[in-house]
Motif scaffolding. Structure first.
Motif, PDB file in Angstrom:
ATOM      1  N   ASN A  11      41.035  22.629  43.768  1.00  0.00           N
ATOM      2  CA  ASN A  11      41.090  23.471  44.097  1.00  0.00           C
ATOM      3  C   ASN A  11      41.248  24.678  44.475  1.00  0.00           C
ATOM      4  O   ASN A  11      41.409  25.611  44.913  1.00  0.00           O
ATOM      5  N   ALA A  12      40.542  25.494  42.972  1.00  0.00           N
ATOM      6  CA  ALA A  12      39.921  26.648  43.316  1.00  0.00           C
ATOM      7  C   ALA A  12      39.100  26.714  43.825  1.00  0.00           C
ATOM      8  O   ALA A  12      38.573  27.672  44.605  1.00  0.00           O
ATOM      9  N   ILE A  13      38.169  25.793  44.573  1.00  0.00           N
ATOM     10  CA  ILE A  13      36.540  25.866  44.883  1.00  0.00           C
ATOM     11  C   ILE A  13      37.162  25.888  47.160  1.00  0.00           C
ATOM     12  O   ILE A  13      36.537  27.009  47.047  1.00  0.00           O
ATOM     13  N   TYR A  14      38.495  24.920  46.959  1.00  0.00           N
ATOM     14  CA  TYR A  14      38.422  25.230  48.263  1.00  0.00           C
ATOM     15  C   TYR A  14      39.650  26.917  48.162  1.00  0.00           C
ATOM     16  O   TYR A  14      38.743  26.995  49.555  1.00  0.00           O
ATOM     17  N   ARG A  15      40.066  27.241  47.052  1.00  0.00           N
ATOM     18  CA  ARG A  15      40.670  28.661  47.385  1.00  0.00           C
ATOM     19  C   ARG A  15      39.397  29.925  47.513  1.00  0.00           C
ATOM     20  O   ARG A  15      39.318  30.585  48.115  1.00  0.00           O
ATOM     21  N   ALA A  16      38.193  29.626  46.365  1.00  0.00           N
ATOM     22  CA  ALA A  16      37.141  29.920  46.550  1.00  0.00           C
ATOM     23  C   ALA A  16      36.595  30.361  47.890  1.00  0.00           C
ATOM     24  O   ALA A  16      36.040  31.377  48.821  1.00  0.00           O
ATOM     25  N   THR A  17      36.081  29.135  48.836  1.00  0.00           N
ATOM     26  CA  THR A  17      35.701  29.080  49.489  1.00  0.00           C
ATOM     27  C   THR A  17      36.368  29.811  51.070  1.00  0.00           C
ATOM     28  O   THR A  17      35.816  30.350  51.929  1.00  0.00           O
ATOM     29  N   ALA A  18      37.689  30.078  50.875  1.00  0.00           N
ATOM     30  CA  ALA A  18      38.134  29.902  52.493  1.00  0.00           C
ATOM     31  C   ALA A  18      38.206  31.389  52.073  1.00  0.00           C
ATOM     32  O   ALA A  18      38.329  32.219  53.357  1.00  0.00           O
ATOM     33  N   ARG A  19      38.395  32.102  51.501  1.00  0.00           N
ATOM     34  CA  ARG A  19      38.167  33.340  50.712  1.00  0.00           C
ATOM     35  C   ARG A  19      37.326  34.499  51.146  1.00  0.00           C
ATOM     36  O   ARG A  19      37.518  35.195  51.750  1.00  0.00           O
TER      37      ARG A  19
END
Length: 179
Positions: A11-19
């Protein structure tokens, strides 16, 4: 080496990539004239994920390439029989090129990537996105987009694992068993 701790989960990787994707689109005023190149191997996965998110948000596909920096490195010996794995089937001339890497450390990989990009044309700009910035730069290189800043010691290693290569999404810090 033994795993010290997990610093980013799926989830953290997904959020970072989206940001990072939103920041790229904002800085470049959309996806026009934009292309991404990912440094083999996990940087290429990050680049593809950002391109997918751009398509989802903007409804357009941006060019996405894979960059093998091995022939451009100044810290590894060169093998005359080496077969370069770069796959960039588009022109980067006059484009805003975003180089994507998984971990930014000394800056030497990014310098090699910049050399490789410039050898293939003259971009309008070159920007740098890194999922993790762990510090300890040896060259004057600073990322434009960062998923997570992680202060580390030289004896630690940051390992990015992505589902497409490793079967799992996570970022971990390892330390030497001798430390």
């Amino acid at each position: 080496m033994e795993e010290k701790n997990i610093i980013m989960d799926e989830n953290a990787i997904y959020r970072a990539t989206a940001r990072i994707t939103y920041e790229i689109l904002e800085r470049n005023k959309g996806a026009e004239n934009l292309c991404l190149v990912g440094i083999l191997s996990r940087g290429a996965v990050i680049a593809r994920r950002i391109c997918e998110k751009i398509r989802e948000l903007e409804g357009v596909s941006v060019n996405c390439g894979v960059l093998d920096i091995t022939p451009y490195r100044d810290d590894v010996p060169h093998n005359a029989d080496y077969l370069e794995k770069t796959d960039i089937p588009f022109s980067m001339t006059d484009k805003n090129v975003v180089i994507c890497d998984d971990v930014l450390y000394t800056g030497r990989s990014c310098r090699a990537a910049i050399d490789a990009v410039i050898k293939r044309g003259r971009p309008k700009s070159i920007q740098l996105a890194a999922l993790v910035d762990r510090g300890h730069r040896e060259l004057p290189i600073r990322p434009d987009y960062v998923g997570k800043n992680v202060p580390t010691s030289h004896s630690e290693t940051v390992k990015v694992q992505v589902r497409e290569v490793d079967g799992v999404d996570k970022v971990s810090i390892f330390h030497s068993e001798n430390e």
